[in-house]
Enzyme design. Sequence first.
Site, PDB file in Angstrom:
ATOM      1  N   ASP A  21       0.856  -1.177   0.000  1.00 33.23           N
ATOM      2  CA  ASP A  21       0.000   0.000   0.000  1.00 33.23           C
ATOM      3  C   ASP A  21       0.899   1.235   0.000  1.00 33.23           C
ATOM      4  OD1 ASP A  21      -1.734   2.100   0.566  1.00 33.23           O
ATOM      5  OD2 ASP A  21      -2.923   0.955   2.015  1.00 33.23           O
ATOM      6  N   HIS A  22       0.850   1.987  -1.102  1.00 32.24           N
ATOM      7  CA  HIS A  22       1.778   3.110  -1.269  1.00 32.24           C
ATOM      8  C   HIS A  22       1.402   4.315  -0.405  1.00 32.24           C
ATOM      9  CE1 HIS A  22       5.304   4.548  -2.986  1.00 32.24           C
ATOM     10  NE2 HIS A  22       4.954   4.733  -4.244  1.00 32.24           N
ATOM     11  N   ARG A  23       0.279   4.259   0.277  1.00 31.92           N
ATOM     12  CA  ARG A  23      -0.064   5.351   1.179  1.00 31.92           C
ATOM     13  C   ARG A  23       0.858   5.375   2.395  1.00 31.92           C
ATOM     14  NH1 ARG A  23      -6.321   4.131   2.233  1.00 31.92           N
ATOM     15  NH2 ARG A  23      -5.377   2.049   2.416  1.00 31.92           N
TER      16      ARG A  23
ATOM     17  N   ILE B 253       3.652   2.838   2.706  1.00 32.16           N
ATOM     18  CA  ILE B 253       4.934   2.202   2.400  1.00 32.16           C
ATOM     19  C   ILE B 253       5.479   2.835   1.126  1.00 32.16           C
ATOM     20  CG2 ILE B 253       6.111   0.052   1.824  1.00 32.16           C
ATOM     21  CD1 ILE B 253       3.923  -1.441   3.358  1.00 32.16           C
TER      22      ILE B 253
END
Length: 510
Positions: free
Chosen positions: A480-482, A484
């Site tokens: 999850d790029h939010r 990480i």
Amino acid sequence: MAVQTFKLPDPGEGLVEAEIVEWKVAPGDTVKVNDIVVEVETAKSLVELPIPWSGTVAQILVDVGATVDVGTPIITIDDGTGAGSGDPGGMEQTGVSPASGAAQESAKESAKESTQESAQESAQEATLVGYGAKAGASARRSRRAAAGGPSASRGMPPSGQSVAAAFQPGPAAVEAASPATPTAAEPVAAPARHAQPATGPAVEPAGGRPKAKPPVRKLVKDLGIDLAAVTPTGPDGIVTREDVQAFAARPSAPPAPAGAPVAGPAAYAPVGDREVRIPVKGVRKMTAQAMVASAFTAPHVTEWVTVDVTRTMELLDRLRADREFADVKVTPLLVLAKALLVAIRRHPGMNATWDEAAQEIVQKRYVNLGIAAATPRGLIVPNIKDADRLDLHGLAVAIGGLTATAREGRTQPADMAGGTMTITNVGVFGVDSGTPILNPGESAIVAFGAIRKQPWVVTAADGTDEIGIRHVTTLAVSFDHRLIDGELGSRFLADVAALLEDPSRALVWG
């Protein structure tokens, strides 16, 4: 005399309906406290429900194959006393004489109304890995009503058993085919529900319901066959898998004319001779909802790394020869799981989740490691609670128990709730890697590809390079790029790869 009405208990974990798989009793049977009276199936597991009273079965209110909501009356018990004594946690009691039949009729009407109301209720958010109902949604998901009878749902019996105690060796979904191939998630056979007749009326044997083991019942369900129509050849009149396959191989009836109602079970509805429509329900329905919600909620990023795992394979050979590991299955997945746990300790930001309401990142100080398992009922993701506290042998025992339970189709909802990170082993299908979708509530998932012998550049001790035949695999991690970023995700994946390339590093990092 008092007639006690048993309602379907609340299983928790956001599950609000279930299907009646098998009644273990019939009207007139005598039961004792905690006798198993019914087996039910939810979107997550099959569960046998005990009865809280002693007495005689007065009436079964819900037919096999019916699906109803939690709290629906499903059976009444005449306990032989003069009055009821209360409602023991979801089980209603009514002191009514059998002569009046008021309790039975009332309970049956309640089940009927519960079924009729479902068509007007809103959908619920997916709970594949144990997340509850969507805020503002109805307390029940919409579900079909069974034709020809009332519906029923399920509950979860008290276990009181620790996760570690339940684990036994014998992994099925994660076994290695050979020392040169990766541990693989074999399809696990789950017990199944009764199938409705595929063609013609059911032929019930004189001795009662046909006998068959749960995997055979699942095969019958998938093939759309009436179990009662299959001639048993097993001991004591048990229908075997070979009996079912032989029955299925018989010439089928000609397709129904266009526009005619389709005969056979709702699970497999033939459309002419060119199509089959399969309703999406149970685990498959929950998986679809969960994956859509995850894909459109968390911004996914996937990275790959190809790694030489020859030394991991050599370690597995030594462990298999070790007497301390003689009682467990030693597989490449075991080493990957341990490497992942060590890497999480070095990069705790990977073991976190996004709290949308509070706009916070919640970092977990424990690891509930999920292992994706493909079953005939669909994908399930049970997890090993506090996997980070286990040594290598304990982890092997836990994986063995997890897969054995999944094979039997009896993974409990609690075992699929609360996961923090997941491994999906696609190597069993000969696949090198993939772009896995996150389970809701988690922020990372690792895909383990096939291990193959390949030519590889090896650097000798004197610094010269040469070509050698090595065991090679590809790992992928979706996150999850939010919460990480690319650096954290890349360092984590690189550490997992380094541990598989040289497992001795775990002695330093762990």
